[in-house]
Design a protein around this motif. Structure first.
Motif, PDB file in Angstrom:
ATOM      1  N   CYS A 116       6.098 -14.019   2.467  1.00 28.77           N
ATOM      2  CA  CYS A 116       6.208 -13.919   1.007  1.00 28.77           C
ATOM      3  C   CYS A 116       5.032 -13.143   0.418  1.00 28.77           C
ATOM      4  O   CYS A 116       5.218 -12.198  -0.352  1.00 28.77           O
ATOM      5  N   VAL A 117       3.812 -13.534   0.783  1.00 33.65           N
ATOM      6  CA  VAL A 117       2.619 -12.905   0.206  1.00 33.65           C
ATOM      7  C   VAL A 117       2.521 -11.433   0.611  1.00 33.65           C
ATOM      8  O   VAL A 117       2.221 -10.562  -0.221  1.00 33.65           O
ATOM      9  N   GLN A 118       2.787 -11.130   1.871  1.00 33.14           N
ATOM     10  CA  GLN A 118       2.690  -9.743   2.324  1.00 33.14           C
ATOM     11  C   GLN A 118       3.720  -8.848   1.650  1.00 33.14           C
ATOM     12  O   GLN A 118       3.440  -7.689   1.339  1.00 33.14           O
ATOM     13  N   ASN A 119       4.912  -9.367   1.396  1.00 26.85           N
ATOM     14  CA  ASN A 119       5.930  -8.572   0.723  1.00 26.85           C
ATOM     15  C   ASN A 119       5.641  -8.404  -0.763  1.00 26.85           C
ATOM     16  O   ASN A 119       5.955  -7.363  -1.344  1.00 26.85           O
ATOM     17  N   LEU A 120       5.016  -9.394  -1.384  1.00 26.22           N
ATOM     18  CA  LEU A 120       4.585  -9.242  -2.770  1.00 26.22           C
ATOM     19  C   LEU A 120       3.510  -8.165  -2.880  1.00 26.22           C
ATOM     20  O   LEU A 120       3.536  -7.330  -3.794  1.00 26.22           O
ATOM     21  N   ILE A 121       2.570  -8.164  -1.945  1.00 30.33           N
ATOM     22  CA  ILE A 121       1.518  -7.145  -1.946  1.00 30.33           C
ATOM     23  C   ILE A 121       2.105  -5.768  -1.683  1.00 30.33           C
ATOM     24  O   ILE A 121       1.737  -4.779  -2.346  1.00 30.33           O
ATOM     25  N   TYR A 122       3.018  -5.665  -0.718  1.00 27.99           N
ATOM     26  CA  TYR A 122       3.655  -4.385  -0.413  1.00 27.99           C
ATOM     27  C   TYR A 122       4.389  -3.856  -1.637  1.00 27.99           C
ATOM     28  O   TYR A 122       4.297  -2.655  -1.967  1.00 27.99           O
ATOM     29  N   TYR A 123       5.113  -4.736  -2.316  1.00 25.01           N
ATOM     30  CA  TYR A 123       5.855  -4.325  -3.515  1.00 25.01           C
ATOM     31  C   TYR A 123       4.909  -3.759  -4.565  1.00 25.01           C
ATOM     32  O   TYR A 123       5.154  -2.680  -5.124  1.00 25.01           O
ATOM     33  N   MET A 124       3.812  -4.463  -4.852  1.00 22.26           N
ATOM     34  CA  MET A 124       2.901  -4.019  -5.908  1.00 22.26           C
ATOM     35  C   MET A 124       2.173  -2.726  -5.524  1.00 22.26           C
ATOM     36  O   MET A 124       2.036  -1.806  -6.341  1.00 22.26           O
ATOM     37  N   MET A 125       1.722  -2.624  -4.288  1.00 22.95           N
ATOM     38  CA  MET A 125       0.891  -1.494  -3.899  1.00 22.95           C
ATOM     39  C   MET A 125       1.689  -0.219  -3.633  1.00 22.95           C
ATOM     40  O   MET A 125       1.245   0.874  -4.002  1.00 22.95           O
ATOM     41  N   PHE A 126       2.851  -0.356  -3.011  1.00 25.37           N
ATOM     42  CA  PHE A 126       3.582   0.838  -2.584  1.00 25.37           C
ATOM     43  C   PHE A 126       4.810   1.141  -3.440  1.00 25.37           C
ATOM     44  O   PHE A 126       5.036   2.307  -3.793  1.00 25.37           O
ATOM     45  N   GLU A 127       5.576   0.123  -3.787  1.00 26.19           N
ATOM     46  CA  GLU A 127       6.776   0.382  -4.578  1.00 26.19           C
ATOM     47  C   GLU A 127       6.476   0.567  -6.056  1.00 26.19           C
ATOM     48  O   GLU A 127       7.283   1.147  -6.779  1.00 26.19           O
TER      49      GLU A 127
END
Length: 317
Positions: A116-127
């Motif tokens: 969950c946390v890694q996908n939230l970070i990926y969403y904010m930083m890259f998407e």
């Protein structure tokens, strides 16, 4: 860039608009048992002085937005780091086959939180941030000769507004739901850290490492002295292996006794229920959004709900 500590936590800044309200019991549920903040809660970076003509673009309002984004990402990365440390501790426990079954629910919960946390970070930083940054740079370079300061300011401000909105930092409901998910993960990581200290896992591993070093040194000394294979060396080696097996059995029993206790099971069940509840609430808020970033947010929900577990518990499937 300079570093300093803010006067209030990120949650207080986002939910109160920078005002200092009285700390209520409800707020203490997610910000600790007292108003004392940690360095992670208050740490931020900022420009000590913005030189001219860069100051025409980087106004105080723009810098405040960058500080907000940094603190948001910094807190999320801190939670990720704590969960990765839990993962490393769990790897050390997997060498004990007797406790794998008892620790199965703990492993699964940690992996759900980390995912969950890694996908939230990926969403904010890259998407969001990288995508919006590339779009802003394309707008700036489209007509370099004809750009005015007002035009650049408008493009830059659009980038900041869009990034804040897509990172869920403009709505109080989003902020509170996001914070509850993160704080649940952080509390779980702290509980696992206490558990590892209680069973003395790292202390035993450190002692084993020291003994392995001593055994290697003795083996090299025996080889250099021509004593390799002598009865005394073989007997010493057998005694060391016997001590190692006994230590492993003692540690395995200690771990099994701890993870089989009713208190440990209740603790894991509590965090599993709490995390599912807060993640479900967060996803329900995100899926109901109807703004221009609805598609991006749905992609985030798809990542968080990779196996349909959360949506099934929400009654959406």
């Amino acid at each position: 860039l300079t570093c300093r500590f803010a006067t209030e936590s990120l949650v207080d800044q986002l939910t109160n608009g920078g005002t200092h309200d009285v700390i209520t019991p409800q707020r203490l549920m997610y910000t600790g048992q007292d108003p004392i903040r940690t360095g992670v809660d208050l740490f931020l970076v900022e420009f000590a002085e913005v030189p001219f003509p860069l100051s025409l673009l980087l106004s105080e309002s723009s810098l405040s937005t960058y500080r907000l984004l940094f603190r948001h990402l910094f807190f999320a990365k801190h939670v990720e780091r704590k969960l990765v440390m839990v993962w490393q501790d769990h790897l050390a426990t997997k060498e004990f086959a007797s406790i794998r079954g008892a620790m199965g629910s703990t492993y699964l919960l940690r992996q759900r939180m980390l995912h969950c946390v890694q996908n939230l970070i990926y969403y904010m930083m890259f998407e969001v941030i990288e995508s919006n940054w590339m779009h802003m740079m394309a707008e700036i370079t489209k007509d370099t000769a004809g750009q005015t300061v007002d035009g650049l300011n408008e493009i830059h401000q659009n980038f900041l507004d869009q990034t804040l909105e897509a990172c869920l930092l403009t709505d109080r409901e989003y902020v509170l739901a996001f914070t509850r998910v993160m704080q649940t993960c952080l509390l779980f990581a702290k509980q696992m850290e206490t558990f590892i200290k209680k069973v003395r896992l790292h202390q035993d591993r450190h002692q084993i490492a020291l003994q392995n070093r001593d055994r290697v040194q003795k083996s090299l000394h025996a080889r250099g002295s021509g004593l390799m294979g002598s009865p005394s060396v073989e007997r010493l080696h057998q005694e060391e292996m016997s001590e190692k097996r006994q230590r492993s059995k003692d540690q395995s029993r200690r771990l099994l006794r701890e993870v089989s206790s009713p208190e440990f099971r209740r603790m894991i069940s509590h965090y599993e229920t709490t995390f599912t509840k807060h993640l479900r609430a967060f996803m329900k808020i995100v899926t109901k959004s109807d703004d221009r970033y609805h598609t991006q947010k749905l992609n985030l929900c798809t990542r968080l709900d990779f196996n349909g577990f959360v949506s099934y518990s929400m009654g959406l499937r």
